[in-house]
Scaffold this motif. Structure first.
Motif, PDB file in Angstrom:
ATOM      1  N   LEU A 156     -25.614  35.099 -55.554  1.00 36.56           N
ATOM      2  CA  LEU A 156     -24.171  35.304 -55.638  1.00 36.56           C
ATOM      3  C   LEU A 156     -23.778  36.447 -54.718  1.00 36.56           C
TER       4      LEU A 156
ATOM      5  N   ILE B 122     -15.951  34.905 -55.017  1.00 33.54           N
ATOM      6  CA  ILE B 122     -17.372  34.610 -55.182  1.00 33.54           C
ATOM      7  C   ILE B 122     -17.822  33.606 -54.124  1.00 33.54           C
TER       8      ILE B 122
ATOM      9  N   THR C 239     -21.532  31.419 -53.356  1.00 32.74           N
ATOM     10  CA  THR C 239     -22.840  31.132 -53.948  1.00 32.74           C
ATOM     11  C   THR C 239     -23.670  30.280 -53.002  1.00 32.74           C
TER      12      THR C 239
END
Length: 594
Positions: free
Chosen positions: A163, A41, A43
């Motif tokens: 995201l 991930i 962000t």
């Protein structure tokens, strides 16, 4: 009471308020392309202006783990042009990056500041030159944007958290906190995305610079807002080993580092074309190769020792080699036009698993499958220290927001806390019953005295830890261990504590040295190190966890199948401000003041 969607921490109850799952089409793609690489991930938070008639870069803020920083953009910067980027006639239209059309302003010494177009501010920042919507590249197989994406972005006001995550051969862009029915964009590739990062220096409401590394070694520079992209290391032109981690250099608009499965780290500039480059291997002694002890490589120095130095291949256009003697087979002027790579480091003989920058970007912590954590000086391009794991390889790494501690997870089922400026293991955290897959600091709950961090493992456990060096129970053997480590510690750190330069360190085994220079620190035994116990242990689902990221409003967890969960915090927590500085500068200041 706890259930699958909640857990109780000392500060209150965390609960799942949002989930992102693969769509049926993505699930079909995943079934056709098995999961081979972990879901990761990235962000970023972008502030959109309420007045759309004005052009303002806005405020960028990274909200998670080792990626969490606040970056304020200068107001009044002119909007970058999408056109006017030259394409090299010798390259495929799908190859390379745009040429730089401006020169950087002089800046203070920073990592890779010697690189043309390094960290200097520019009047314009080039965009990727290829259009995803009209590309004929076979590398990008499909682009699926949300309906009316441009209108959705234009209508946004205030702050939005985006995201980015990979799953199988897809890369997804979505928004957190809005419970969207569909992602903003989904890209399908012919190769597997393995790692990615967002540039916090250039991010604004009009551009987001994302870099993606692939299992083929290819690198994609991608702006999701304009749907434009550029490619580097096409078909493994510079390195054909799979990308394992990729990071933008903090505060740099154009420099990024990529680690590879073959044990190398390569420095790129997104404004350069890829050049013809063949890295030299340890054992040879060409004039443009340097083991990072500050001296040129010669046969008298013996075989390269990856526990004591890193091995750098400097391309002909590298500032150190440019202007020097021209090696055989190298064109004197044309080939010295700045191209990629900026520099090439051979760090280990085994795969580099991951790396992270210190808050000031002057140091880098890299972990590898040889079971070593290496601290590298990015300014001098030197190995500073090398720490051994207790058992097996390290699997994850994070640097504390104030630069004082490095956190690692490993195949020994332990989370280990290192103090780089004290050159020792501060504590080990016991709670996992299988390999640790990810670690991250919770910047919101770190204040310089107490540190909150989280870890996830193959045992599907999410564990939260609270650490305070003053509250640690000191083992009886701690004093003896610290004395032993001090006696065998690296000379480089001793020089740093006196405020002296380490760029001109003597080579290993050089005449005049009282003993061989060693940067290697073996792992202390269990009874020499304090133990930290978990604050929270939460078992999550049946799918193996692969990543953890802390946000200002909560935390994100990812599973191998691309299932993302957002756990909201129990209360609004005021960010605790830390003094961000180099851990080694802190050590120097401490020693000089005493």
């Amino acid at each position: 009471m706890e259930n699958e969607s909640t857990f109780v921490a000392p500060e209150g109850v965390y609960s799942v308020t949002e989930e992102h799952k693969p769509t049926p089409l993505a699930q079909h793609t995943i079934a056709a392309a098995p999961i081979l690489y972990s879901t990761k991930i990235s962000t970023v938070s972008v502030r959109f202006s309420g007045n759309k008639s004005t052009t303002s870069p806005g405020l960028s803020q990274l909200l998670g783990g080792n990626r969490e920083k606040e970056v304020k953009k200068e107001k009044g910067v002119a909007r970058e042009r999408e056109d006017g980027l030259s394409v090299s006639s010798s390259d495929d239209p799908d190859d390379g990056s745009p040429d730089a059309s401006s020169t950087p302003a002089p800046t203070a010494p920073t990592p890779f500041a010697h690189s043309p177009g390094g960290l200097g501010k520019r009047k314009t920042v080039p965009r990727p030159k290829h259009n995803l919507r009209t590309t004929s590249s076979t590398f990008i197989t499909r682009l699926q944007n949300a309906d009316n994406l441009s209108k959705v972005l234009q209508s946004k006001q205030g702050e939005a958290t985006f995201l980015f995550y990979n799953s199988a051969k897809t890369f997804v862009w979505t928004e957190a906190g809005t419970k969207p029915k569909e992602p903003l964009a989904r890209i399908y590739f012919s190769a597997y995305p393995t790692c990615h990062d967002v540039n916090l220096t250039t991010v604004s409401s009009e551009r987001i610079d994302v870099i993606i590394g692939f299992n083929t070694g290819d690198i994609l520079w991608f702006d999701p807002i304009s749907s434009r992209y550029g490619r580097f290391n096409k078909q493994g032109r510079i390195c054909n080993s799979p990308c394992t981690a990729i990071r933008w250099v903090p505060d740099s608009p154009n420099l990024f580092l990529v680690s590879h499965d073959d044990g190398t780290i390569v420095v790129y500039d997104k404004e350069r074309e890829d050049g013809a480059f063949i890295p030299h291997e340890p054992g040879g002694s060409p004039p443009n190769v340097f083991p990072l002890d500050g001296t040129s490589s010669t046969s008298s120095q013996g075989e390269w020792n990856p526990l004591d130095s890193i091995y750098v291949t400097m391309p002909p256009w590298h500032p150190v080699t440019a202007g020097g003697p021209v090696p055989p087979g190298v064109k004197p002027e044309k080939e010295k036009t700045a191209k990629n790579p900026v520099s090439h480091w051979r760090v280990s003989r085994r795969s580099i698993v991951d790396f992270v920058f210190a808050p000031d970007a002057k140091f880098l912590a890299a972990i590898s499958e040889d079971g070593c954590l290496r601290v590298i000086d990015t300014v001098a391009e030197q190995l500073v220290d090398c720490y051994a794991s207790y058992f097996g390889a390290f699997t994850s790494v994070a640097w504390s927001p104030d630069g004082r501690y490095i956190l690692t997870g490993g195949q020994d089922d332990l989370v280990t806390i290192f103090s780089p400026w004290e050159q020792r293991v501060v504590a080990r955290c016991q709670g996992h019953s299988s390999f640790v897959c990810g670690v991250a600091f919770d910047d919101v709950r770190c204040d310089g005295r107490t540190y909150r961090f989280g870890s996830i493992g193959e045992d599907n456990k999410l564990i939260l830890w609270d650490f305070s060096s003053g509250a640690l129970h000191r083992p009886k053997l701690h004093a003896a261990h610290h004395q032993r480590m001090s006696m065998t510690s690296s000379i480089s750190l001793a020089l740093r504590r006196r405020g002296e330069s380490t760029i001109y360190l003597p080579p290993t085994g050089a005449s005049g040295a009282e003993s061989p220079l060693t940067r290697y620190h073996p792992a202390p035994s269990r009874n020499e190190v304090a133990i930290v116990q978990p604050v929270v242990v939460k078992l999550i689902g049946n799918d193996m966890l692969t990543d953890i990221v802390f946000l200002s409003r909560g935390l994100l967890t990812a599973s191998k199948q691309g299932h993302i969960k957002f756990w909201v915090r129990p209360l609004a927590v005021q960010r605790r401000h830390l003094r961000t500085q180099s851990a080694y500068r802190r050590a120097s200041q401490t020693d000089t003041s005493s």
